[in-house]
Design a protein around this motif. Structure first.
Motif, PDB file in Angstrom:
ATOM      1  N   LEU A 168      44.120   0.084  29.780  1.00  0.00           N
ATOM      2  CA  LEU A 168      44.841  -0.278  30.998  1.00  0.00           C
ATOM      3  C   LEU A 168      44.334  -1.599  31.561  1.00  0.00           C
ATOM      4  O   LEU A 168      45.111  -2.425  32.049  1.00  0.00           O
ATOM      5  N   VAL A 169      43.025  -1.814  31.483  1.00  0.00           N
ATOM      6  CA  VAL A 169      42.442  -3.067  31.965  1.00  0.00           C
ATOM      7  C   VAL A 169      42.899  -4.235  31.103  1.00  0.00           C
ATOM      8  O   VAL A 169      43.351  -5.273  31.607  1.00  0.00           O
ATOM      9  N   SER A 170      42.806  -4.085  29.793  1.00  0.00           N
ATOM     10  CA  SER A 170      43.105  -5.196  28.883  1.00  0.00           C
ATOM     11  C   SER A 170      44.584  -5.566  28.877  1.00  0.00           C
ATOM     12  O   SER A 170      44.939  -6.726  28.639  1.00  0.00           O
ATOM     13  N   THR A 171      45.459  -4.603  29.142  1.00  0.00           N
ATOM     14  CA  THR A 171      46.900  -4.882  29.125  1.00  0.00           C
ATOM     15  C   THR A 171      47.450  -5.252  30.502  1.00  0.00           C
ATOM     16  O   THR A 171      48.636  -5.573  30.622  1.00  0.00           O
ATOM     17  N   GLY A 172      46.611  -5.185  31.528  1.00  0.00           N
ATOM     18  CA  GLY A 172      47.049  -5.573  32.865  1.00  0.00           C
ATOM     19  C   GLY A 172      47.784  -4.499  33.635  1.00  0.00           C
ATOM     20  O   GLY A 172      48.420  -4.789  34.658  1.00  0.00           O
ATOM     21  N   PHE A 173      47.700  -3.259  33.177  1.00  0.00           N
ATOM     22  CA  PHE A 173      48.423  -2.174  33.843  1.00  0.00           C
ATOM     23  C   PHE A 173      47.577  -1.397  34.850  1.00  0.00           C
ATOM     24  O   PHE A 173      48.101  -0.528  35.547  1.00  0.00           O
ATOM     25  N   LEU A 174      46.284  -1.679  34.928  1.00  0.00           N
ATOM     26  CA  LEU A 174      45.398  -0.854  35.748  1.00  0.00           C
ATOM     27  C   LEU A 174      45.853  -0.795  37.206  1.00  0.00           C
ATOM     28  O   LEU A 174      45.958   0.287  37.799  1.00  0.00           O
ATOM     29  N   GLU A 175      46.140  -1.952  37.809  1.00  0.00           N
ATOM     30  CA  GLU A 175      46.520  -1.973  39.221  1.00  0.00           C
ATOM     31  C   GLU A 175      47.889  -1.352  39.462  1.00  0.00           C
ATOM     32  O   GLU A 175      48.191  -0.928  40.579  1.00  0.00           O
ATOM     33  N   MET A 176      48.717  -1.284  38.437  1.00  0.00           N
ATOM     34  CA  MET A 176      50.051  -0.711  38.607  1.00  0.00           C
ATOM     35  C   MET A 176      50.012   0.810  38.707  1.00  0.00           C
ATOM     36  O   MET A 176      50.834   1.414  39.403  1.00  0.00           O
ATOM     37  N   VAL A 177      49.058   1.430  38.023  1.00  0.00           N
ATOM     38  CA  VAL A 177      49.088   2.894  37.932  1.00  0.00           C
ATOM     39  C   VAL A 177      47.921   3.579  38.629  1.00  0.00           C
ATOM     40  O   VAL A 177      47.862   4.811  38.665  1.00  0.00           O
ATOM     41  N   THR A 178      46.990   2.818  39.202  1.00  0.00           N
ATOM     42  CA  THR A 178      45.820   3.448  39.816  1.00  0.00           C
ATOM     43  C   THR A 178      45.580   2.930  41.230  1.00  0.00           C
ATOM     44  O   THR A 178      46.132   1.912  41.654  1.00  0.00           O
ATOM     45  N   THR A 179      44.736   3.649  41.939  1.00  0.00           N
ATOM     46  CA  THR A 179      44.213   3.222  43.237  1.00  0.00           C
ATOM     47  C   THR A 179      42.695   3.202  43.136  1.00  0.00           C
ATOM     48  O   THR A 179      42.095   4.116  42.564  1.00  0.00           O
TER      49      THR A 179
END
Length: 357
Positions: A45-56
């Motif tokens: 999720l970090v490497s693909t840039g999705f972390l902030e989209m799916v987490t708090t």
């Protein structure tokens, strides 16, 4: 979609305690469906840039972990906040549902997929659409006689779903929230099975039954409610959910979504009550003071007898249904009170009383 920012209930020390921990996915390399933990997906999720989209991120917890030189992953929990607040997915879903509802002429239940890129762009695909059955018989009703002199024990301002009702149920089955909240998962399943046995008992099944319990009726997650099947409560006419479990958890009520179509088809009424919230009231003391009839139907089970209250009420209609001798029924302790319930779907107001005969 009416409350997209609402989060899974937790507690002050760990707001993500009851959030999603595993993800179902398609493993392209293995060419198979699989389930992985959030921790295992974190680096991806970090490497693909999705972390902030799916987490708090819990900033306070992150600081605490940093001071202790512990991995920061524990400060994150799945919330989909970036998608729900940072994209127009919610508004597009509303537009889609409105269009389908207008075409069908009835509310609909849909299944969909949304495929996102790391910049927030997405493709929305509608997979399946099912019309809801809706009874258009909502009407104003008159409160039951004697409510001014009765002992009130419940007041709700919604949600109330189903046909408005003003009646005298013959049986009230209540699961004690604080007792249930202390039970292990295996014991909670035992309580659910016991509820099914009681509602199907020949002396009860044909009467008007009201059930009241903590959290969600019909949930598959035992930490959030009572894991009954619909078959176990299909004889019930009134379903009440209490937004109370124990000090560490205030469960989110279900709004009847676990078996909405069944509720409509069986003409059941659903309501929720939030103890301590303005406009709501639940006082179980009058119920606790009455004679618990649970041992009449489940003998020798101390766990069940401690967690479940079964109260019977012998007004004239219930006497006829239960087959009790009319000349003798007034001597029966179950004839001391009548249970009165008033649920107005239009006004979203409901009250329950114990009415002395």
């Amino acid at each position: 979609l009416n409350a997209p920012d609402k989060q899974v209930p937790g507690n002050r020390d760990d707001p993500g305690k009851f959030t999603q921990k595993k993800i179902d996915l398609i493993d392209i390399n293995a060419n198979s469906f699989t389930t992985v933990s959030f921790r295992d997906l974190f680096d991806s999720l970090v490497s693909t840039g999705f972390l902030e989209m799916v987490t708090t991120k819990d900033l306070g917890k992150a600081e605490m972990l940093a001071r202790r030189n512990r991995p920061g992953i524990a400060a994150y929990h799945i919330s989909f906040k970036g998608i729900l607040q940072g994209t127009n997915l919610v508004s597009n879903l509303r537009v889609m549902l409105d269009a389908i509802e207008n075409a069908y002429g009835t509310p609909v239940d849909v299944e969909f997929t949304a495929n996102f890129d790391s910049k927030g762009g997405y493709r929305l695909n509608l997979l399946q659409c099912r019309p809801f059955q809706v009874r258009m018989d909502a009407r104003e009703i008159t409160p039951i006689d004697g409510t001014n002199t009765g002992v009130p024990f419940l007041h709700t301002q919604g949600p109330i779903i189903g046909p408005s009702m003003s009646s005298h149920p013959g049986v009230l089955i209540m699961v004690r929230p604080k007792v249930f909240g202390r039970l292990a998962p295996r014991q909670r399943f035992a309580i659910a099975r016991a509820i099914g046995k009681i509602t199907h008992h020949p002396e009860i099944s044909s009467r008007t039954i009201m059930i009241l319990g903590p959290g969600r009726w019909g949930t598959s997650t035992v930490s959030l409610g009572i894991p009954v099947t619909f078959a176990e409560i299909q004889n019930v006419s009134i379903i009440g959910e209490i937004a109370e479990m124990h000090d560490g958890l205030i469960p989110d009520v279900s709004l009847g979504t676990h078996f909405f179509n069944d509720l409509v088809e069986m003409n059941m009424i659903y309501f929720a009550v939030y103890p301590g919230k303005k406009g709501y009231m639940l006082d179980v003391a009058p119920l606790e003071a009455m004679e618990n009839q649970v041992s009449r139907y489940l003998q020798g089970d101390s766990l069940v007898e401690n967690a479940i209250i079964v109260l019977e009420f012998m007004n004239d209609e219930n006497v006829r249904i239960a087959g009790v001798n009319k000349k003798e029924h007034r001597k029966d302790p179950r004839a001391k009170y009548i249970l009165g319930i008033f649920m107005d779907t239009l006004k979203q107001e409901g009250r329950c009383y114990l009415l002395r005969r």
